[in-house]
Scaffold this active site. Structure first.
Site, PDB file in Angstrom:
ATOM      1  N   GLU A   1      35.349  63.497 -13.858  1.00  0.00           N
ATOM      2  CA  GLU A   1      36.629  64.657 -14.054  1.00  0.00           C
ATOM      3  C   GLU A   1      37.092  64.654 -15.095  1.00  0.00           C
ATOM      4  O   GLU A   1      38.525  63.195 -15.170  1.00  0.00           O
ATOM      5  CB  GLU A   1      37.042  64.340 -12.863  1.00  0.00           C
ATOM      6  CG  GLU A   1      36.307  64.821 -11.570  1.00  0.00           C
ATOM      7  CD  GLU A   1      37.247  64.803 -10.227  1.00  0.00           C
ATOM      8  OE1 GLU A   1      38.136  65.542 -10.073  1.00  0.00           O
ATOM      9  OE2 GLU A   1      36.442  64.267  -9.135  1.00  0.00           O
TER      10      GLU A   1
ATOM     11  N   GLU B   1      35.745  59.336  -5.493  1.00  0.00           N
ATOM     12  CA  GLU B   1      37.811  58.537  -5.027  1.00  0.00           C
ATOM     13  C   GLU B   1      37.511  58.675  -4.197  1.00  0.00           C
ATOM     14  O   GLU B   1      39.051  59.261  -2.949  1.00  0.00           O
ATOM     15  CB  GLU B   1      38.057  60.181  -5.726  1.00  0.00           C
ATOM     16  CG  GLU B   1      38.326  60.680  -6.733  1.00  0.00           C
ATOM     17  CD  GLU B   1      39.595  61.725  -7.750  1.00  0.00           C
ATOM     18  OE1 GLU B   1      40.091  62.532  -5.903  1.00  0.00           O
ATOM     19  OE2 GLU B   1      39.379  62.673  -8.372  1.00  0.00           O
TER      20      GLU B   1
END
Length: 506
Positions: free
Chosen positions: A296, A177
């Site tokens: 995720e 991320e």
């Protein structure tokens, strides 16, 4: 009492193939966060702990789920993690401030322990490297430590630490991320693309056999999506095998109909990333196709307020401990359907996470263990969703919600396991009020009979499972039947279903 019905139609043909399903699509995630590790998979004082301190009751449920790949050690945590802290004698490992989650990291569990645990639960490890505060050197050294047979500094150090054989970790995430302002060492797309590509080159020089995941956007709602994908792939396209997707949903407005439609957003997210990857393939005139790692995904919102009250710098505080409702299980079932319907490009996925932290499995520290509502669609899809994903042509009544229009009441995916001669239909009835009768044309599966129809249903969308009080459990239904090459699937209102068909024995 008269039951109100809605009707839908499906056509399934064994020649309408999407792709062979990569088992890695049923992966999960363990981060050094909250009680995922300490009090989750690892608790030396627990009465079920093995000689390494791993809870065997947890291991049994993980093996029941048949999780093929598990991502580690993060997540946000990895962006300031020094992997060297978690290897070697435990008594000399440093305690660190874990900045991502404001916790104390004791480093009792690190790379070797996790790799050993993954083998115990029949899973391969997916390792993430720190591209927040570190980069090329730390990443290449970690690959050498994990994968090189011996005769070098880092591989021999692994042997000194008691692990003679290399871990042979195949899949590596190039950071986590990195577009997020919450991320330590956040990068612009250009900064990340350059660092990730150079790190990938060095890692592959150490072990040419590894597979690499380039960071995609942290979610479809990021302001830079999908420009981030396009710009980072300018640099990483020829080095990465996958690009990552992350997405969580929550019913913050207490609008169940709208909440259950979120898998349409997930579907659009996947299609947009595929389009961006294929644009870059055309732009670069490349023969290579980038696949997707949805590493995720889950429902996550229940614990947001209580997480703000946790005392900082404590060891393994109860963070992100969402207690999942029945309606959460329905959306999880639809998210799994969405992954299967894109199995031609989604080759890996990780439900985040596996134990205690936004997880299907919950434990009491020092105590018992139980299955959350979301455990069940994950379990059945993982166990029975192996084989070839099929296109199913569906005609379903629809509804509109606050954020979505034309939402089909019927959400489905279909898997044909040729080896077992089984056809499996996973179906969600999104209707909050009406049973759904689905007429399924199965003419190309002549001679098949209905083996079982498993149903997850509850009149209360907020029903939950707690230790010793599990309100959300599957049961079998006898209402569905096959007649004249047609399956009539009777889907209760607000339900997740698995219908498993098999060839009749002569």
């Amino acid at each position: 009492m008269t039951i109100s019905n809605k009707k839908a139609k499906m056509v399934i043909d064994k020649s309408y193939k999407i792709a062979e399903i990569n088992p890695r699509i049923y992966g999960s995630f363990i981060e050094q966060l909250g009680r995922a590790v300490y009090g989750g998979i690892y608790e030396p004082a627990h009465h079920t702990a093995d000689e390494y301190g791993f809870r065997q009751d947890v291991m049994e449920l993980v093996k029941e789920l048949q999780v093929p790949i598990i991502r580690y050690p993060g997540g946000n945590m990895v962006s300031a993690y020094n992997w060297e802290d978690g290897v070697g004698p435990k008594e000399s490992r440093p305690k660190r401030l874990e900045l991502a989650w404001s916790s104390l990291e004791t480093n009792e569990v690190g790379t070797n322990e996790f790799a050993a645990w993954a083998k115990k639960v029949n899973a391969e490890a997916m390792m993430a490297v720190n591209l927040g505060t570190r980069g090329i050197d730390a990443a290449r050294n970690l690959v050498e430590y994990c994968n090189h047979p011996g005769g070098t500094y880092w591989s021999d150090l692994r042997k000194e630490h008691g692990f003679h054989d290399p871990h042979k970790i195949k899949v590596w995430c190039l950071g986590n991320e990195m577009d997020g302002p919450w991320q330590i060492g956040m990068k612009t797309a250009y900064e990340y693309g350059r660092l990730a590509s150079e790190t990938a080159k060095a890692m592959r020089l150490v072990d040419p056999s590894i597979e690499l995941v380039s960071c995609g956007s942290s979610g479809s709602g990021m302001a830079t999506f999908p420009e981030w994908e396009a710009e980072t792939l300018e640099h990483t396209y020829e080095y990465a095998d996958y690009i990552s997707l992350h997405q969580y949903y929550g019913n913050r407005d207490n609008d169940t109909a709208n909440f259950l439609a979120n898998s349409l957003d997930m579907d659009n997210f996947i299609k947009t990333v595929i389009s961006t990857c294929d644009y870059m393939k055309a732009k670069k005139r490349s023969k290579k196709t980038i696949n997707l790692s949805f590493d995720e995904w889950n429902v996550w919102f229940h614990s947001n307020d209580q997480d703000k009250k946790v005392e900082p710098w404590s060891k393994a505080p109860p963070l992100l401990e969402d207690i999942y409702t029945f309606e959460d299980a329905l959306l999880v079932g639809s998210m799994l359907n969405t992954l299967l319907k894109h199995s031609d490009r989604v080759k890996m996925a990780c439900m985040a996470q596996l134990v205690n932290v936004i997880a299907p499995i919950m434990t009491e520290t020092g105590g018992g263990i139980w299955k959350q509502s979301i455990f069940y669609p994950y379990y059945y899809t993982s166990v029975y969703g192996r084989g070839t994903a099929l296109h199913s042509i569906a005609d379903s009544p629809k509804y509109d919600s606050k954020d979505f229009t034309d939402v089909p009441y019927l959400d489905q995916s279909v898997v044909f396991n040729e080896e077992k001669d089984e056809l499996v239909i996973f179906a969600v009835n999104r209707s909050l009020e009406n049973q759904l009768l689905v007429d399924v044309d199965i003419r190309s599966f002549e001679g098949y009979e209905l083996i079982e129809h498993v149903v997850l249903e509850n009149d209360n969308p907020k029903a939950v499972n707690l230790l010793g009080n599990e309100q959300v459990k599957p049961h079998t239904s006898q209402e569905s039947y096959i007649d004249n090459s047609h399956l009539t699937a009777v889907l209760p209102k607000m339900s997740w279903n698995m219908l498993r068909l098999g060839k009749q024995e002569a």
